[in-house]
Design an enzyme around this catalytic site. Sequence first.
Site, PDB file in Angstrom:
ATOM      1  N   HIS A 181       0.843  -1.198   0.000  1.00  0.00           N
ATOM      2  CA  HIS A 181       0.000   0.000   0.000  1.00  0.00           C
ATOM      3  C   HIS A 181       0.877   1.247   0.000  1.00  0.00           C
ATOM      4  O   HIS A 181       2.109   1.170  -0.046  1.00  0.00           O
ATOM      5  CB  HIS A 181      -1.031  -0.028   1.117  1.00  0.00           C
ATOM      6  CG  HIS A 181      -0.473   0.002   2.515  1.00  0.00           C
ATOM      7  ND1 HIS A 181       0.437   0.933   2.942  1.00  0.00           N
ATOM      8  CD2 HIS A 181      -0.718  -0.804   3.588  1.00  0.00           C
ATOM      9  CE1 HIS A 181       0.726   0.738   4.213  1.00  0.00           C
ATOM     10  NE2 HIS A 181       0.045  -0.340   4.631  1.00  0.00           N
TER      11      HIS A 181
ATOM     12  N   HIS B 228       3.877   1.484   2.370  1.00  0.00           N
ATOM     13  CA  HIS B 228       5.034   0.676   1.964  1.00  0.00           C
ATOM     14  C   HIS B 228       5.760   1.365   0.801  1.00  0.00           C
ATOM     15  O   HIS B 228       6.988   1.400   0.743  1.00  0.00           O
ATOM     16  CB  HIS B 228       4.602  -0.720   1.521  1.00  0.00           C
ATOM     17  CG  HIS B 228       3.808  -1.463   2.548  1.00  0.00           C
ATOM     18  ND1 HIS B 228       2.660  -2.154   2.232  1.00  0.00           N
ATOM     19  CD2 HIS B 228       3.973  -1.616   3.881  1.00  0.00           C
ATOM     20  CE1 HIS B 228       2.180  -2.705   3.333  1.00  0.00           C
ATOM     21  NE2 HIS B 228       2.952  -2.392   4.343  1.00  0.00           N
TER      22      HIS B 228
ATOM     23  N   CYS C 254       0.139  -8.501  21.392  1.00  0.00           N
ATOM     24  CA  CYS C 254      -0.578  -8.002  20.216  1.00  0.00           C
ATOM     25  C   CYS C 254      -0.047  -8.761  19.004  1.00  0.00           C
ATOM     26  O   CYS C 254       1.133  -8.638  18.654  1.00  0.00           O
ATOM     27  CB  CYS C 254      -0.371  -6.500  20.021  1.00  0.00           C
ATOM     28  SG  CYS C 254      -1.029  -5.934  18.437  1.00  0.00           S
TER      29      CYS C 254
ATOM     30  N   CYS D  44       1.276  -6.475  16.120  1.00  0.00           N
ATOM     31  CA  CYS D  44       2.637  -5.959  16.350  1.00  0.00           C
ATOM     32  C   CYS D  44       3.635  -7.098  16.499  1.00  0.00           C
ATOM     33  O   CYS D  44       4.832  -6.863  16.435  1.00  0.00           O
ATOM     34  CB  CYS D  44       2.734  -5.140  17.631  1.00  0.00           C
ATOM     35  SG  CYS D  44       1.809  -3.622  17.670  1.00  0.00           S
TER      36      CYS D  44
ATOM     37  N   CYS E  20      -4.320  -2.518  21.934  1.00  0.00           N
ATOM     38  CA  CYS E  20      -3.013  -2.094  21.436  1.00  0.00           C
ATOM     39  C   CYS E  20      -3.147  -0.664  20.916  1.00  0.00           C
ATOM     40  O   CYS E  20      -4.098  -0.344  20.211  1.00  0.00           O
ATOM     41  CB  CYS E  20      -2.564  -3.030  20.308  1.00  0.00           C
ATOM     42  SG  CYS E  20      -1.310  -2.295  19.256  1.00  0.00           S
TER      43      CYS E  20
ATOM     44  N   HIS F 196      -2.722  -0.650  16.908  1.00  0.00           N
ATOM     45  CA  HIS F 196      -3.740  -1.309  16.085  1.00  0.00           C
ATOM     46  C   HIS F 196      -5.154  -1.164  16.614  1.00  0.00           C
ATOM     47  O   HIS F 196      -6.112  -1.544  15.947  1.00  0.00           O
ATOM     48  CB  HIS F 196      -3.383  -2.789  15.898  1.00  0.00           C
ATOM     49  CG  HIS F 196      -2.123  -2.963  15.123  1.00  0.00           C
ATOM     50  ND1 HIS F 196      -0.895  -3.097  15.731  1.00  0.00           N
ATOM     51  CD2 HIS F 196      -1.894  -2.945  13.794  1.00  0.00           C
ATOM     52  CE1 HIS F 196       0.036  -3.186  14.792  1.00  0.00           C
ATOM     53  NE2 HIS F 196      -0.534  -3.086  13.613  1.00  0.00           N
TER      54      HIS F 196
ATOM     55  N   LYS G  15      -3.646   6.174  10.079  1.00  0.00           N
ATOM     56  CA  LYS G  15      -2.758   5.223   9.430  1.00  0.00           C
ATOM     57  C   LYS G  15      -3.637   4.311   8.580  1.00  0.00           C
ATOM     58  O   LYS G  15      -4.736   3.952   8.986  1.00  0.00           O
ATOM     59  CB  LYS G  15      -2.013   4.404  10.478  1.00  0.00           C
ATOM     60  CG  LYS G  15      -0.861   3.596   9.894  1.00  0.00           C
ATOM     61  CD  LYS G  15       0.109   3.152  10.975  1.00  0.00           C
ATOM     62  CE  LYS G  15       1.338   2.492  10.391  1.00  0.00           C
ATOM     63  NZ  LYS G  15       1.306   1.041  10.397  1.00  0.00           N
TER      64      LYS G  15
ATOM     65  N   LYS H 196      -6.984  -1.894   6.715  1.00  0.00           N
ATOM     66  CA  LYS H 196      -8.188  -2.454   6.103  1.00  0.00           C
ATOM     67  C   LYS H 196      -9.424  -2.099   6.911  1.00  0.00           C
ATOM     68  O   LYS H 196     -10.466  -1.782   6.360  1.00  0.00           O
ATOM     69  CB  LYS H 196      -8.044  -3.975   6.012  1.00  0.00           C
ATOM     70  CG  LYS H 196      -7.229  -4.390   4.810  1.00  0.00           C
ATOM     71  CD  LYS H 196      -7.831  -5.630   4.157  1.00  0.00           C
ATOM     72  CE  LYS H 196      -7.020  -6.013   2.932  1.00  0.00           C
ATOM     73  NZ  LYS H 196      -6.242  -7.229   3.139  1.00  0.00           N
TER      74      LYS H 196
HETATM   75  N1  MSP Z   1       7.625  -6.765   8.909  1.00  0.00           N
HETATM   76  C1  MSP Z   1       7.823  -5.644   9.765  1.00  0.00           C
HETATM   77  C2  MSP Z   1       9.180  -5.029   9.548  1.00  0.00           C
HETATM   78  C3  MSP Z   1      10.329  -5.958   9.735  1.00  0.00           C
HETATM   79  S1  MSP Z   1      11.834  -5.202   9.325  1.00  0.00           S
HETATM   80  C4  MSP Z   1      12.988  -6.234   9.901  1.00  0.00           C
HETATM   81  C5  MSP Z   1       6.761  -4.603   9.479  1.00  0.00           C
HETATM   82  N2  MSP Z   1       6.157  -4.685   8.302  1.00  0.00           N
HETATM   83  S2  MSP Z   1       5.004  -3.692   7.796  1.00  0.00           S
HETATM   84  O1  MSP Z   1       4.715  -4.135   6.468  1.00  0.00           O
HETATM   85  O2  MSP Z   1       3.942  -3.650   8.720  1.00  0.00           O
HETATM   86  O3  MSP Z   1       5.597  -2.272   7.786  1.00  0.00           O
HETATM   87  C6  MSP Z   1       6.856  -2.027   7.266  1.00  0.00           C
HETATM   88  C7  MSP Z   1       7.150  -0.572   7.258  1.00  0.00           C
HETATM   89  O4  MSP Z   1       6.213   0.137   6.484  1.00  0.00           O
HETATM   90  C8  MSP Z   1       7.125   0.048   8.658  1.00  0.00           C
HETATM   91  O5  MSP Z   1       8.317   0.759   8.845  1.00  0.00           O
HETATM   92  C9  MSP Z   1       6.027   1.004   8.643  1.00  0.00           C
HETATM   93  O6  MSP Z   1       6.269   2.172   9.327  1.00  0.00           O
HETATM   94  C10 MSP Z   1       5.923   1.312   7.158  1.00  0.00           C
HETATM   95  N3  MSP Z   1       4.583   1.718   6.922  1.00  0.00           N
HETATM   96  C11 MSP Z   1       3.454   0.993   6.989  1.00  0.00           C
HETATM   97  N4  MSP Z   1       2.404   1.833   6.863  1.00  0.00           N
HETATM   98  C12 MSP Z   1       2.859   3.096   6.737  1.00  0.00           C
HETATM   99  C13 MSP Z   1       2.295   4.336   6.454  1.00  0.00           C
HETATM  100  N5  MSP Z   1       1.009   4.496   6.360  1.00  0.00           N
HETATM  101  N6  MSP Z   1       3.139   5.370   6.242  1.00  0.00           N
HETATM  102  C14 MSP Z   1       4.499   5.222   6.237  1.00  0.00           C
HETATM  103  N7  MSP Z   1       5.051   4.079   6.498  1.00  0.00           N
HETATM  104  C15 MSP Z   1       4.250   3.057   6.919  1.00  0.00           C
HETATM  105  O7  MSP Z   1       6.547  -3.726  10.306  1.00  0.00           O
END
Ligand code: MSP
Length: 499
Positions: free
Chosen positions: A18, A21, A126, A129, A144, A147, A294, A297
């Site tokens: 998304h 990411h 959680c 997390c 949490c 979340h 944030k 879904k």
């Molecule tokens: N799998 C773990 C990370 C492990 S690294 C050894 C994880 N995954 S995640 O897919 O949930 O998120 C990965 C990264 O994407 C996080 O740093 C998170 O901050 C970033 N983002 C997820 N949603 C986000 C936004 N809406 N905005 C900016 N970054 C965000 O955590």
Amino acid sequence: MSRYFLTTPIYYVTAQPHLGHAYSTITADALARWHRLLGEEVHFLTGTDEHGQKVADKAAAEGKDPQAFVDEIAPLYAKAWDRLGITNDDFIRTTEERHKIGVRELLQRCYDAGDIELDVYKGKYCVACEEYYTDDELDPGDLCRIHRQPVQYYEEENYFFRLSRFQQRLLDWYDAHPGAIKPEFRGNEALGLIRSGLRDFSVSRTSLQWGIPLPWDDKHVAYVWFDALANYITAIGYGTDEERFNTWWPGRHLIGKDIIRHHCVYWPAMLMSAGLEPPAGWAVGGWLLVGGEKMSKTQGNVVNPLDLVDEIGVDGFRYYVLAETPYGNDGDFTAEGLDARYNSDLANNLGNLLSRVATVVGKKCDGVGPAPSPDSPLAAVAASAYADTAKAWDDVQPSRALEATWSLIRATNAYLEANEPWKAEPGPAVDTVMGDALEALRIVSVLASPAVPESAQAVWQRIGMPGNVIDQRLPHAAAWGGYPGGLTVVKGDPLFPRR
Ligand code: MSP
């Protein structure tokens, strides 16, 4: 040659990629591209986090075997990054054999060092997390805070990593490495976590099969965060290719603010325990929010970056996420903001400059670009634009870097307006102005290429420069006077049609 090993977080395969990411991956990509321009040897890693309760639950909910499930989702990330022009050199999946070998090696080293011990854990967990919390870390109703969903009560025999032993070592290390975490206020958050006292964390689960078994006790699988963090070293050969590992480690991590604790507290302690160096640095971004929330879904506000790219182009999207929010802070994504940025900075500034220059060169210079003047008033502007751009990328501040690069575009547009070459008769005066403007465009295309690679290449080609803009090297490529003159300038379609 200096080496630059940069990583993104590895993304959970519970959801499709998304906007959030994409934000973190694009920021890392732009940084990697900048460092390649500096002539550094860059290794840029991203990947997917495929083990743990969350993924197992999701696969079960879809009635799928976890491996089959992750095999479906992981390629969606690789494809999305391809579409967004991401230049990662490697893509690690935590279900790969090279990763499993390295994780076992890391666990074993920490165990042999005496920093992993068996204990009983009772507490609230959680799953989203993948983290235990104490009561004072939860909202009323045992929710949490990230979340906003209830935690679960777990009681199990776990192996624990003795993080509590590392408090002073971590504080000493950070003391000796000021500025390791950027921006500074995010570094202060990490130090605050360390100073407030460190609790041991469990590194194994018996209630779960979807993970990597501990090498000395296969009733337990490794805690997903221990497994996930290790990707940064397993991908470069830890446990499988020591020479390669030593070539690239220590690396730099670009992360989101929600995972500071894991990356800036757990991870360096794990590395110290295993006798390895802590990372060379961290860049911590805020969240890109949608409607102030944030994306999730349950909120129903998930934005698919690929839909935006279809709308506004890869570079329009990349530029927006890099320019709109000072890195480190939260930003709010809006469709209006996306259009406004596109129209003002890309269509009206860069696009307009290119089209003006090509039009006038076509009409007044027979379509052949003249050489710039060595003592152009734009030369000093270009020099400070470069210095400010370089400083900002070094500080991991893409929005400031682009602001600095765009200052040269604005100054060049103003220079054209002051000289009005479109009104003048062809001749040396027009040639000088147009040569200067072409030279400014050449420099801009190099400096802007980390953010808007396709458009930078288009500018480069239309002003007649041979080869690829990404093969240029700084600071040489930003020095005034590089446009040779005598090149065919092509007008072409508008680079950024107004929206
Ligand atoms: N799998 C773990 C990370 C492990 S690294 C050894 C994880 N995954 S995640 O897919 O949930 O998120 C990965 C990264 O994407 C996080 O740093 C998170 O901050 C970033 N983002 C997820 N949603 C986000 C936004 N809406 N905005 C900016 N970054 C965000 O955590």
